[in-house]
Every structure is written in C-alpha cells, then in structure tokens.
Design a protein around this motif. Structure first.
Motif, PDB file in Angstrom:
ATOM      1  N   ASN A 228       2.930  30.421 -55.005  1.00 11.20           N
ATOM      2  CA  ASN A 228       3.993  29.441 -54.821  1.00 11.20           C
ATOM      3  C   ASN A 228       3.512  28.387 -53.839  1.00 11.20           C
ATOM      4  O   ASN A 228       2.512  28.581 -53.161  1.00 11.20           O
ATOM      5  N   SER A 229       4.194  27.276 -53.822  1.00  6.44           N
ATOM      6  CA  SER A 229       3.781  26.203 -52.922  1.00  6.44           C
ATOM      7  C   SER A 229       3.844  26.690 -51.479  1.00  6.44           C
ATOM      8  O   SER A 229       4.842  27.280 -51.061  1.00  6.44           O
ATOM      9  N   LEU A 230       2.779  26.450 -50.770  1.00  7.96           N
ATOM     10  CA  LEU A 230       2.719  26.931 -49.394  1.00  7.96           C
ATOM     11  C   LEU A 230       3.528  26.019 -48.475  1.00  7.96           C
ATOM     12  O   LEU A 230       3.552  24.809 -48.676  1.00  7.96           O
ATOM     13  N   PRO A 231       4.154  26.585 -47.463  1.00  4.61           N
ATOM     14  CA  PRO A 231       4.854  25.749 -46.492  1.00  4.61           C
ATOM     15  C   PRO A 231       3.912  24.734 -45.878  1.00  4.61           C
ATOM     16  O   PRO A 231       2.710  24.969 -45.763  1.00  4.61           O
ATOM     17  N   ASN A 232       4.466  23.613 -45.480  1.00  2.00           N
ATOM     18  CA  ASN A 232       3.623  22.530 -44.983  1.00  2.00           C
ATOM     19  C   ASN A 232       2.809  22.909 -43.760  1.00  2.00           C
ATOM     20  O   ASN A 232       1.780  22.296 -43.500  1.00  2.00           O
ATOM     21  N   ASN A 233       3.256  23.864 -42.972  1.00  2.00           N
ATOM     22  CA  ASN A 233       2.514  24.174 -41.750  1.00  2.00           C
ATOM     23  C   ASN A 233       1.352  25.134 -41.991  1.00  2.00           C
ATOM     24  O   ASN A 233       0.601  25.430 -41.073  1.00  2.00           O
TER      25      ASN A 233
ATOM     26  N   ASP B 190      -5.537  20.843 -43.125  1.00  2.00           N
ATOM     27  CA  ASP B 190      -4.227  21.114 -42.552  1.00  2.00           C
ATOM     28  C   ASP B 190      -3.135  20.365 -43.322  1.00  2.00           C
ATOM     29  O   ASP B 190      -3.405  19.719 -44.331  1.00  2.00           O
ATOM     30  N   SER B 191      -1.921  20.466 -42.825  1.00  2.00           N
ATOM     31  CA  SER B 191      -0.782  19.891 -43.526  1.00  2.00           C
ATOM     32  C   SER B 191      -0.828  18.369 -43.588  1.00  2.00           C
ATOM     33  O   SER B 191      -0.207  17.759 -44.458  1.00  2.00           O
TER      34      SER B 191
ATOM     35  N   SER C 134      -9.745  19.795 -50.858  1.00  2.43           N
ATOM     36  CA  SER C 134      -8.555  18.991 -51.128  1.00  2.43           C
ATOM     37  C   SER C 134      -7.465  19.890 -51.681  1.00  2.43           C
ATOM     38  O   SER C 134      -7.709  21.048 -52.052  1.00  2.43           O
ATOM     39  N   THR C 135      -6.256  19.360 -51.706  1.00  5.85           N
ATOM     40  CA  THR C 135      -5.129  20.071 -52.311  1.00  5.85           C
ATOM     41  C   THR C 135      -4.374  19.125 -53.237  1.00  5.85           C
ATOM     42  O   THR C 135      -4.519  17.899 -53.136  1.00  5.85           O
TER      43      THR C 135
ATOM     44  N   PRO D 179      -0.991  27.260 -37.978  1.00  4.94           N
ATOM     45  CA  PRO D 179      -1.644  25.968 -38.236  1.00  4.94           C
ATOM     46  C   PRO D 179      -2.797  25.654 -37.282  1.00  4.94           C
ATOM     47  O   PRO D 179      -3.718  24.929 -37.662  1.00  4.94           O
ATOM     48  N   TRP D 180      -2.779  26.214 -36.083  1.00  2.00           N
ATOM     49  CA  TRP D 180      -3.851  25.887 -35.131  1.00  2.00           C
ATOM     50  C   TRP D 180      -5.204  26.427 -35.578  1.00  2.00           C
ATOM     51  O   TRP D 180      -6.246  25.967 -35.142  1.00  2.00           O
TER      52      TRP D 180
END
Length: 125
Positions: free
Chosen positions: A26-31, A52-53, A70-71, A101-102
């Motif tokens: 599924n689409s990953l959360p933006n973070n 990263d996001s 790339s995404t 995210p870090w």
C-alpha cells in the motif's frame, strides 16, 4: 504491515543497464524513508541509496553517478535505475522502508530498515 516485492533483476553485460522496481502493498506514509541495499556472496550488505518524503536522495560512493533512486507520485513503487553496471555490482538487491524518517540521512542504514523485500538477483558479466 508493509510488504515489499522487488522485480527487474537479471543478467546483463558490463556497461549495461537495469531498472529495479519495488512494489509496496500500500502507499507508504509520507514520513517513511525508502531505500535499496545489496548483498553479495561472502560480503557484508551495503546500503546503496535512500530517498525521503521530499524526494531528497543520497547514494553510496560506489554507485554515485551510476544509480538513481526514485518513487512514483503515490509512493507505492520504488525504483532503482542502474547504469554502467560493473561486475562488482553482482549481488542480491533489496528494497527497504522504515517509519523513522531520520534514517534517510545515512545510506548505510538502508540495510537495517524495518521492512524489506525478498530481493532480486542482479548478475553482471
């Protein structure tokens, strides 16, 4: 839970190109941070690239200038464009993702991301 499935591996001659894809369940959360790492026989795993996001990318020195991460816009597919392939690029390639995210700011951390796929083999001869 996140499931990742890689595709696009294969055999290629030195100097050739391959494009790896990684489909998330599924689409990953933006973070989320997303990345690629590889494992060659008898060698330690190597983080290759992270994104990263915001779309910021970092690369290992060994692939900088040859590989591009790339995404898609929905962030449910991750890509690794590999150009000018070398024999030493032969390995099992894995995509990975992590909710911290870090971790995106350390390319080596891609090896330790919380989610990873089953891998796709790349052989360069």
């Amino acid at each position: 839970d996140v499931q990742l499935v890689e595709s696009g591996g294969g055999s290629v001659q030195t100097g050739g190109s391959l494009r790896l894809s990684c489909l998330a369940s599924n689409s990953l959360p933006n973070n989320y941070c997303m990345g690629w790492f590889r494992q060659a026989p008898g060698k330690e795993s190597e983080g290759l690239a992270t994104i990263d996001s915001d779309g910021s990318e970092i690369y290992a020195d060994s692939v900088k200038g040859r590989f591009t991460i790339s995404t898609d816009n929905a962030r449910n597919t991750l890509y690794l464009q590999m150009d000018n392939l070398k024999v030493e690029d032969t390995a099992m390639y894995y995509c990975a993702a992590d909710s911290r995210p870090w971790l995106c700011y350390s390319v080596s951390a891609a090896r330790d991301f919380g989610y990873r796929g089953q891998g796709t083999q790349v052989t360069v001869s």
